[in-house]
Design a protein around this motif. Structure first.
Motif, mmCIF file in Angstrom:
data_model
loop_
_atom_site.group_PDB
_atom_site.id
_atom_site.type_symbol
_atom_site.label_atom_id
_atom_site.label_comp_id
_atom_site.label_asym_id
_atom_site.label_seq_id
_atom_site.Cartn_x
_atom_site.Cartn_y
_atom_site.Cartn_z
ATOM 1 N N LEU A 1 43.123 37.538 36.825
ATOM 2 C CA LEU A 1 42.993 38.360 37.995
ATOM 3 C C LEU A 1 42.732 40.016 37.171
ATOM 4 O O LEU A 1 43.779 40.388 36.258
ATOM 5 N N VAL A 2 41.637 40.355 37.204
ATOM 6 C CA VAL A 2 42.109 41.511 37.034
ATOM 7 C C VAL A 2 41.266 43.041 37.793
ATOM 8 O O VAL A 2 40.314 42.386 38.855
ATOM 9 N N HIS A 3 42.400 43.988 37.539
ATOM 10 C CA HIS A 3 42.022 45.237 38.456
ATOM 11 C C HIS A 3 41.896 46.548 38.196
ATOM 12 O O HIS A 3 42.774 46.946 37.138
ATOM 13 N N ALA A 4 40.353 47.177 37.805
ATOM 14 C CA ALA A 4 40.100 48.355 37.361
ATOM 15 C C ALA A 4 39.416 48.717 38.137
ATOM 16 O O ALA A 4 38.467 48.683 39.703
ATOM 17 N N ALA A 5 38.396 50.309 37.210
ATOM 18 C CA ALA A 5 38.112 51.196 38.262
ATOM 19 C C ALA A 5 36.519 50.316 38.995
ATOM 20 O O ALA A 5 36.042 50.529 39.453
ATOM 21 N N PRO B 1 51.946 45.755 39.156
ATOM 22 C CA PRO B 1 51.746 47.100 38.419
ATOM 23 C C PRO B 1 50.354 46.569 37.431
ATOM 24 O O PRO B 1 50.641 48.335 36.817
ATOM 25 N N ASP B 2 50.382 46.222 36.743
ATOM 26 C CA ASP B 2 49.211 46.162 35.416
ATOM 27 C C ASP B 2 48.204 45.649 35.554
ATOM 28 O O ASP B 2 47.471 46.154 35.235
ATOM 29 N N GLY B 3 47.786 44.640 37.143
ATOM 30 C CA GLY B 3 46.673 44.522 37.207
ATOM 31 C C GLY B 3 46.411 43.770 36.956
ATOM 32 O O GLY B 3 44.391 43.334 37.108
ATOM 33 N N LEU B 4 46.988 42.924 36.504
ATOM 34 C CA LEU B 4 46.498 41.513 35.851
ATOM 35 C C LEU B 4 46.935 40.813 35.483
ATOM 36 O O LEU B 4 47.625 40.770 34.926
ATOM 37 N N LEU B 5 46.456 39.274 36.203
ATOM 38 C CA LEU B 5 47.703 38.303 36.312
ATOM 39 C C LEU B 5 46.827 36.852 35.937
ATOM 40 O O LEU B 5 44.837 36.442 35.676
#
Length: 110
Positions: free
Chosen positions: A33-37, A75-79
């Motif tokens: 999973l990645v959280h980004a703009a 906090p990293d937005g990368l799991l």
């Protein structure tokens, strides 16, 4: 090709979910999973970690609401976690744990 998808959030950012082969062949596959703009930046974050052949084609397996919540609260937005069986109850891990070398089984050699 990896199965994956994305979800655009109300604030304009996106959560991208991909099922990829695990770096260790014994593990099978992992769900990342990645959280980004935006989608391009999400894939760039993965490519910067060494996952060069990562592409998102289509939206066949978008992130579930539970996955979105997990990545937004990290906090990293990368799991990541093992896929495709979330019923096992495995928790999400930071991406650093996926690439961390495992300790040798024999302990410390002299």
């Amino acid at each position: 090709m990896s199965a994956g998808g994305f979800c655009k959030l109300p604030g304009g950012s996106v959560v991208v979910a991909l099922t990829l082969p695990a770096p260790d062949a014994a593990e099978g596959a992992v769900r990342v999973l990645v959280h980004a703009a935006n989608r391009a930046r999400a894939l760039t974050r993965l490519r910067n970690l060494g996952l060069r052949a990562v592409y998102l084609r289509g939206n066949s397996h978008p992130p579930t609401p539970d996955e979105i919540t997990a990545v937004l609260h990290h906090p990293d937005g990368l799991l990541w976690r093992a896929a495709p069986d979330p019923a096992v109850g495995e928790l999400w891990h930071p991406i650093r744990a996926l690439f961390r070398p495992t300790a040798p089984a024999g302990g410390i050699a002299s």
